[in-house]
Design a protein around this motif. Structure first.
Motif, PDB file in Angstrom:
ATOM      1  N   ALA A  10       0.220  -2.857   2.386  1.00 12.40           N
ATOM      2  CA  ALA A  10       0.959  -1.659   1.987  1.00 12.40           C
ATOM      3  C   ALA A  10       2.468  -1.913   2.000  1.00 12.40           C
ATOM      4  N   SER A  11       2.959  -2.632   2.987  1.00 10.85           N
ATOM      5  CA  SER A  11       4.403  -2.925   3.053  1.00 10.85           C
ATOM      6  C   SER A  11       4.859  -3.799   1.894  1.00 10.85           C
ATOM      7  N   THR A  12       4.077  -4.813   1.591  1.00  9.58           N
ATOM      8  CA  THR A  12       4.415  -5.702   0.472  1.00  9.58           C
ATOM      9  C   THR A  12       4.355  -4.951  -0.846  1.00  9.58           C
ATOM     10  N   TRP A  13       3.329  -4.139  -1.006  1.00 10.11           N
ATOM     11  CA  TRP A  13       3.157  -3.338  -2.219  1.00 10.11           C
ATOM     12  C   TRP A  13       4.295  -2.338  -2.364  1.00 10.11           C
ATOM     13  N   ALA A  14       4.687  -1.696  -1.266  1.00  9.88           N
ATOM     14  CA  ALA A  14       5.791  -0.727  -1.298  1.00  9.88           C
ATOM     15  C   ALA A  14       7.097  -1.405  -1.697  1.00  9.88           C
ATOM     16  N   LYS A  15       7.345  -2.595  -1.156  1.00  6.72           N
ATOM     17  CA  LYS A  15       8.573  -3.315  -1.522  1.00  6.72           C
ATOM     18  C   LYS A  15       8.566  -3.645  -3.011  1.00  6.72           C
ATOM     19  N   HIS A  16       7.427  -4.091  -3.501  1.00  7.14           N
ATOM     20  CA  HIS A  16       7.320  -4.404  -4.934  1.00  7.14           C
ATOM     21  C   HIS A  16       7.593  -3.154  -5.777  1.00  7.14           C
ATOM     22  N   LEU A  17       7.004  -2.029  -5.403  1.00  3.27           N
ATOM     23  CA  LEU A  17       7.189  -0.798  -6.175  1.00  3.27           C
ATOM     24  C   LEU A  17       8.631  -0.309  -6.110  1.00  3.27           C
ATOM     25  N   THR A  18       9.257  -0.372  -4.939  1.00  3.85           N
ATOM     26  CA  THR A  18      10.645   0.104  -4.840  1.00  3.85           C
ATOM     27  C   THR A  18      11.591  -0.829  -5.592  1.00  3.85           C
ATOM     28  N   ASP A  19      11.260  -2.110  -5.661  1.00  2.00           N
ATOM     29  CA  ASP A  19      12.096  -3.055  -6.405  1.00  2.00           C
ATOM     30  C   ASP A  19      11.904  -2.930  -7.918  1.00  2.00           C
ATOM     31  N   GLN A  72       9.296   2.307   3.862  1.00  2.00           N
ATOM     32  CA  GLN A  72       8.375   2.671   4.943  1.00  2.00           C
ATOM     33  C   GLN A  72       7.586   3.934   4.603  1.00  2.00           C
ATOM     34  N   ALA A  73       8.244   4.906   4.013  1.00  2.00           N
ATOM     35  CA  ALA A  73       7.551   6.133   3.612  1.00  2.00           C
ATOM     36  C   ALA A  73       6.501   5.807   2.550  1.00  2.00           C
ATOM     37  N   LEU A  74       6.875   5.005   1.574  1.00  2.00           N
ATOM     38  CA  LEU A  74       5.949   4.644   0.511  1.00  2.00           C
ATOM     39  C   LEU A  74       4.786   3.824   1.069  1.00  2.00           C
TER      40      LEU A  74
END
Length: 91
Positions: A10-19, A72-74
């Motif tokens: 989830a953290s890796t996926w969230a970083k990808h989505l926010t980027d 973190q929220a995402l």
């Protein structure tokens, strides 16, 4: 579904989505398409945006630095998607 693997994913996926996605709506829509192979419904999108707003506020009140709040929220929302029945595949 509260394992270290789920948290890391989830953290890796969230970083990808926010980027890669500028808007919160685009992030949620992209997550639904990736997880479930379909677009988010209007109700799911509204719920996700409300959840993310509340999560960011909670993170702010907890002293999490501003730059870390969105990912973190995402990530916390993505853990919900990963743990949903719709995500499961029964063979």
């Amino acid at each position: 579904m509260n394992s270290e693997l789920v948290h890391e994913t989830a953290s890796t996926w969230a970083k990808h989505l926010t980027d890669s996605q500028r808007s919160e709506q685009a992030r949620v829509e992209n997550a639904y398409r990736a997880a479930f192979g379909r677009p988010a419904t209007a109700e799911e999108l509204t719920g996700a945006v409300q959840y993310l707003l509340t999560a960011r506020k909670t993170l702010q009140e907890s002293g999490v630095p501003a730059a870390e709040r969105e990912p973190q929220a995402l990530a916390s929302y993505l853990r919900v998607l990963l743990g949903s029945n719709e995500f499961l595949f029964v063979d």
